[in-house]
Motif scaffolding. Structure first.
Motif, short mmCIF file in Angstrom:
data_model
loop_
_atom_site.label_atom_id
_atom_site.label_comp_id
_atom_site.label_asym_id
_atom_site.label_seq_id
_atom_site.Cartn_x
_atom_site.Cartn_y
_atom_site.Cartn_z
N LYS A 71 -12.93 1.24 -2.52
CA LYS A 71 -12.48 2.57 -2.12
C LYS A 71 -13.20 3.66 -2.91
O LYS A 71 -13.65 4.65 -2.35
CB LYS A 71 -10.97 2.69 -2.32
CG LYS A 71 -10.39 4.01 -1.86
CD LYS A 71 -8.89 4.02 -1.94
CE LYS A 71 -8.35 5.31 -1.37
NZ LYS A 71 -6.91 5.30 -1.27
N ARG A 87 -7.05 8.33 3.47
CA ARG A 87 -6.52 8.58 2.13
C ARG A 87 -5.34 7.66 1.83
O ARG A 87 -4.60 7.90 0.89
CB ARG A 87 -6.13 10.04 2.00
CG ARG A 87 -7.33 10.98 2.14
CD ARG A 87 -6.95 12.42 1.99
NE ARG A 87 -6.43 12.76 0.68
CZ ARG A 87 -7.18 13.15 -0.35
NH1 ARG A 87 -8.47 13.25 -0.21
NH2 ARG A 87 -6.62 13.46 -1.51
N LYS A 88 -5.17 6.62 2.62
CA LYS A 88 -4.07 5.68 2.40
C LYS A 88 -4.28 4.93 1.10
O LYS A 88 -5.41 4.70 0.68
CB LYS A 88 -3.99 4.68 3.55
CG LYS A 88 -3.59 5.29 4.86
CD LYS A 88 -3.53 4.25 5.94
CE LYS A 88 -3.16 4.90 7.27
NZ LYS A 88 -3.17 3.92 8.35
N THR A 89 -3.16 4.55 0.50
CA THR A 89 -3.25 3.75 -0.72
C THR A 89 -3.63 2.32 -0.37
O THR A 89 -3.50 1.89 0.78
CB THR A 89 -1.91 3.72 -1.48
OG1 THR A 89 -0.96 3.00 -0.70
CG2 THR A 89 -1.41 5.13 -1.78
N ILE A 90 -4.05 1.59 -1.36
CA ILE A 90 -4.41 0.19 -1.15
C ILE A 90 -3.19 -0.60 -0.69
O ILE A 90 -3.29 -1.43 0.22
CB ILE A 90 -5.04 -0.40 -2.42
CG1 ILE A 90 -6.39 0.28 -2.65
CG2 ILE A 90 -5.19 -1.91 -2.31
CD1 ILE A 90 -7.01 0.06 -3.98
N ASN A 91 -2.03 -0.32 -1.25
CA ASN A 91 -0.81 -1.02 -0.82
C ASN A 91 -0.47 -0.72 0.63
O ASN A 91 -0.06 -1.60 1.37
CB ASN A 91 0.37 -0.68 -1.72
CG ASN A 91 0.33 -1.41 -3.04
OD1 ASN A 91 -0.35 -2.43 -3.17
ND2 ASN A 91 1.03 -0.89 -4.02
N GLU A 92 -0.62 0.52 1.06
CA GLU A 92 -0.36 0.87 2.46
C GLU A 92 -1.28 0.08 3.39
O GLU A 92 -0.84 -0.49 4.39
CB GLU A 92 -0.55 2.37 2.69
CG GLU A 92 0.51 3.24 2.08
CD GLU A 92 0.19 4.72 2.17
OE1 GLU A 92 1.14 5.50 2.29
OE2 GLU A 92 -1.00 5.10 2.12
N ILE A 134 -9.93 -1.46 -5.08
CA ILE A 134 -10.03 -0.14 -5.73
C ILE A 134 -11.49 0.25 -5.94
O ILE A 134 -11.86 1.41 -5.74
CB ILE A 134 -9.23 -0.09 -7.06
CG1 ILE A 134 -9.15 1.34 -7.59
CG2 ILE A 134 -9.82 -1.00 -8.10
CD1 ILE A 134 -8.23 2.21 -6.81
N VAL A 153 -8.82 8.72 -6.04
CA VAL A 153 -8.16 7.51 -6.49
C VAL A 153 -7.45 7.81 -7.78
O VAL A 153 -8.04 8.23 -8.75
CB VAL A 153 -9.20 6.36 -6.69
CG1 VAL A 153 -8.51 5.11 -7.15
CG2 VAL A 153 -9.99 6.15 -5.43
N SER A 154 -6.13 7.60 -7.76
CA SER A 154 -5.35 7.89 -8.95
C SER A 154 -4.74 6.66 -9.53
O SER A 154 -4.73 5.63 -9.00
CB SER A 154 -4.26 8.90 -8.64
OG SER A 154 -3.53 8.50 -7.49
#
Length: 93
Positions: free
Chosen positions: A83, A49-54, A80, A92-93
């Motif tokens: 994912k 569930r990590k963000t794309i930036n992470e 995005i 995805v928010s």
């Protein structure tokens, strides 16, 4: 690691190294390194569930634009979109 360094490790000239590498992998050494580097974010975007930036920072990219361009070049999709398509559990928010 530079291509010149790698070619010196195997005791061949830079051009000879490039030709042999392409013949063996169908990629230049830089393209191959990018493919390998993008495998980790692909797995992370599919299964966490990590963000794309992470994910981007974890694999060593500091610029989002550069990461997106290489990711799209390798996978054919924006991070995005990748994912959203492959990680059904992630919101995805």
């Amino acid at each position: 690691m530079s291509i010149a360094y790698l070619s010196s490790l195997v005791a061949v000239g830079r051009r000879n190294f490039d030709r042999r590498f392409i013949k063996t992998t169908d990629n230049t050494a830089i393209e191959y390194a990018q493919r390998v580097k993008i495998e980790s974010p692909q797995k992370a975007l599919k299964s966490t569930r990590k963000t794309i930036n992470e994910v981007m920072y974890e694999v060593g990219y500091s610029e989002a634009k550069a990461f997106r361009e290489v990711f799209r070049k390798i996978t054919g999709m924006a991070p995005i979109d990748y994912k959203t398509k492959y990680n059904k559990e992630a919101v995805v928010s």
